[in-house]
Design a protein around this motif. Structure first.
Motif, short mmCIF file in Angstrom:
data_model
loop_
_atom_site.label_atom_id
_atom_site.label_comp_id
_atom_site.label_asym_id
_atom_site.label_seq_id
_atom_site.Cartn_x
_atom_site.Cartn_y
_atom_site.Cartn_z
N ILE A 86 0.84 -1.21 0.00
CA ILE A 86 0.00 0.00 0.00
C ILE A 86 0.87 1.26 0.00
O ILE A 86 0.60 2.23 -0.72
CB ILE A 86 -0.94 -0.01 1.22
CG1 ILE A 86 -1.99 -1.11 1.05
CG2 ILE A 86 -1.63 1.35 1.37
CD1 ILE A 86 -2.82 -1.35 2.30
N ALA A 87 1.94 1.24 0.79
CA ALA A 87 2.82 2.41 0.88
C ALA A 87 3.49 2.70 -0.46
O ALA A 87 3.57 3.85 -0.89
CB ALA A 87 3.87 2.19 1.97
N ILE A 88 3.95 1.65 -1.14
CA ILE A 88 4.61 1.85 -2.44
C ILE A 88 3.61 2.35 -3.47
O ILE A 88 3.89 3.26 -4.26
CB ILE A 88 5.27 0.53 -2.90
CG1 ILE A 88 6.43 0.17 -1.96
CG2 ILE A 88 5.77 0.66 -4.34
CD1 ILE A 88 6.98 -1.22 -2.18
N THR A 89 2.40 1.76 -3.48
CA THR A 89 1.37 2.22 -4.40
C THR A 89 1.04 3.68 -4.17
O THR A 89 0.92 4.47 -5.12
CB THR A 89 0.09 1.36 -4.23
OG1 THR A 89 0.41 0.00 -4.48
CG2 THR A 89 -1.00 1.81 -5.19
N SER A 90 0.93 4.07 -2.92
CA SER A 90 0.64 5.46 -2.59
C SER A 90 1.75 6.39 -3.06
O SER A 90 1.50 7.49 -3.56
CB SER A 90 0.43 5.61 -1.08
OG SER A 90 0.22 6.95 -0.74
N ALA A 91 2.99 5.93 -2.93
CA ALA A 91 4.13 6.78 -3.30
C ALA A 91 4.19 7.03 -4.81
O ALA A 91 4.61 8.09 -5.25
CB ALA A 91 5.42 6.12 -2.82
N VAL A 92 3.78 6.05 -5.61
CA VAL A 92 3.91 6.21 -7.07
C VAL A 92 2.62 6.69 -7.74
O VAL A 92 2.67 7.15 -8.89
CB VAL A 92 4.34 4.88 -7.73
CG1 VAL A 92 5.66 4.40 -7.15
CG2 VAL A 92 3.27 3.82 -7.62
#
Length: 493
Positions: free
Chosen positions: A29-35
């Motif tokens: 979720i964190a990586i998806t949010s970042a990109v």
């Protein structure tokens, strides 16, 4: 510092505790949010962000089709099961005459039989560098004059054994009640994936309904009081490519309808010889009787155009053509002496077709020039782009046609479901009714739509679907059409 997705995904699938799964999910979720923000800005910069509503509508339609599903007739399915099991037994017994102790499902045993015991010519290798026994290799051996007739017969039985086993295991067994996909009531609800192809054609899983053999589609039978209504776009890719190329000969055929387009191809590449054969019809619009020499010639012309219009080369086209086979495993496409077509034969036909349909080469050059300037190609209906990083002419000319053709079918579907061709929120005349969960659009397969409707409404629905699938694209001098048919089973339409 994000780990490789595949390795992390495999780690998650083998997680043993909830904590491990929570950690994986939080990281995901964190990586998806970042990109996400960067992806959105790039989509906007590339003029692709406005297409999101269409993509979302395709997903909504996929959900709607999944909810309706298709009914499976257990009696018909059981007949197919019995037939395929008999075929498997027949071919295995035939092989056992020569090799009573060999397991035909074992590649190592087949390798020893073919190359050590029988001394067959080596024509293919696996990725690991071992002698191959895949279907391409078997087909090549079947047509090789150096292979003994008894060995050829064995290979024919082996291929038919494999084909029957695949149909039984992939489709028929899985479609039984109590199987992995069919409900207790006898309904199957396949999933359609919007992003499964680069051109936004639906892909399928659980199970994949995009490649169900036509010979098995009679298993899906409408319940009492209902009928299937199906519409398959007429010569969609040929029309689209001809319009993109501005090929006058094909465009005139589609406008006037005085001759079948593939008969036109035959006439222009083979001359009067095209018509001087068994089964040639008097009416040039006629496709010819199935199984005749003329029907095979017309089929050759059809395959020639569909492979040739994407700038295919003779060698590749020859390989594709040799995949078409008769019941006994012999090639469909042969010369007047009954010999399989050679690469030289295909090259000559291709040269004649390109001389006749000369506009295609100018179109290919224009598409390649556009790609060199922008590094992407774009379909003309919605403006969906594909960024291509190598100079692959086949991909460059293929994408605008296949993706554009898919968009034409999607627009017809949106008109019926939403009342507009863009997938904007709305309520079309054939929108799903939550109070009638077994009715409505149940499947889209490539260029076709399939509806399950009350029998007394089938004629009305068929007329509505035909009208929605008759479409024009701005800037393209062609009308796309599809005539809806009514039937009791999927095979009927």
């Amino acid at each position: 510092d994000a780990p490789a997705w595949k390795a992390e995904h495999e780690a998650a699938s083998s997680s043993r505790t909830d904590a491990e799964l929570w950690r994986y999910n939080a990281k995901d979720i964190a990586i998806t949010s970042a990109v996400a923000g960067k992806v959105k800005r790039k989509a906007a910069a590339r003029a692709q962000l406005p297409l999101y509503r269409k993509f979302a509508a395709l997903q909504e339609c996929a959900v709607g089709m999944h909810r309706v599903g298709l009914p499976v007739d257990e009696k018909v399915r059981a007949k197919h099961e019995k037939r395929l099991m008999e075929e498997i037994t027949l071919h295995r017994n035939a092989m056992a005459v020569l090799t009573p102790d060999l397991n035909p499902n074992s590649p190592p045993q087949l390798v020893r039989l073919f190359y050590d015991n029988w001394g067959l010519p080596l024509v293919g290798l696996t990725e690991a560098g071992e002698p191959s026994t895949d279907d391409v290799t078997l087909r090549s051996l079947r047509n090789n004059p150096l292979v003994h007739p008894d060995h050829k017969e064995y290979i024919v039985h082996l291929r038919k054994y494999r084909a029957a086993s695949k149909q039984l295991g992939t489709y028929v067994h899985n479609y039984r009640r109590g199987g992995p996909y069919v409900t207790a009531e006898g309904w199957i609800h396949p999933d359609l994936i919007t992003g499964g192809t680069v051109g936004w054609r639906y892909a399928g899983v659980n199970p994949n309904f995009q490649n169900v053999p036509e010979t098995l589609r009679d298993m899906f039978v409408a319940p009492p009081g209902y009928k299937f209504v199906g519409a398959d776009a007429d010569a969609l890719e040929l029309k689209f490519a001809a319009a993109r190329a501005g090929c006058k000969a094909y465009l005139e055929v589609f406008e006037k309808g005085e001759i079948d387009p593939h008969n036109l191809t035959g006439t222009m590449t083979m001359g009067v010889d095209y018509w001087n054969c068994d089964g040639a019809p008097k009416d040039p619009k006629d496709k010819g009787k199935k199984g005749t020499k003329f029907a095979r010639r017309r089929f050759l012309m059809k395959r020639l155009v569909y492979l040739g219009q994407y700038a295919g080369e003779a060698k590749t086209m020859h390989e594709k053509l040799m995949e078409e086979e008769n019941e006994d495993g012999s090639p469909v496409f042969v010369d007047d002496l009954g010999r399989p077509l050679t690469v030289a034969d295909v090259r000559l036909l291709l040269r004649k077709w390109r001389n006749f349909a000369h506009e295609y080469e100018a179109w290919w050059a224009a598409e390649r020039s556009f790609w060199r300037a922008h590094r992407y190609v774009e379909e003309p209906v919605w403006g969906l782009r594909r960024y291509i990083y190598e100079d692959d002419l086949n991909e460059i000319v293929n994408f605008p046609v296949q993706a554009g053709g898919a968009a034409v079918v999607h627009q017809g579907m949106f008109d019926l479901i939403y009342g507009n061709p863009d997938g904007e929120p709305g309520h079309g005349v054939l929108a799903w009714d939550p109070s009638k969960p077994r009715e409505g659009l149940c499947l889209q397969v490539h260029d076709s739509l399939l509806f399950l409707v009350p029998e007394d409404k089938a004629e009305e629905v068929a007329a509505t679907v035909t009208a929605a699938m008759t479409r024009r694209v701005p800037g393209m001098d062609i009308t796309f059409t599809a005539e809806a048919k009514i039937g009791r089973s999927w095979a009927d339409v």
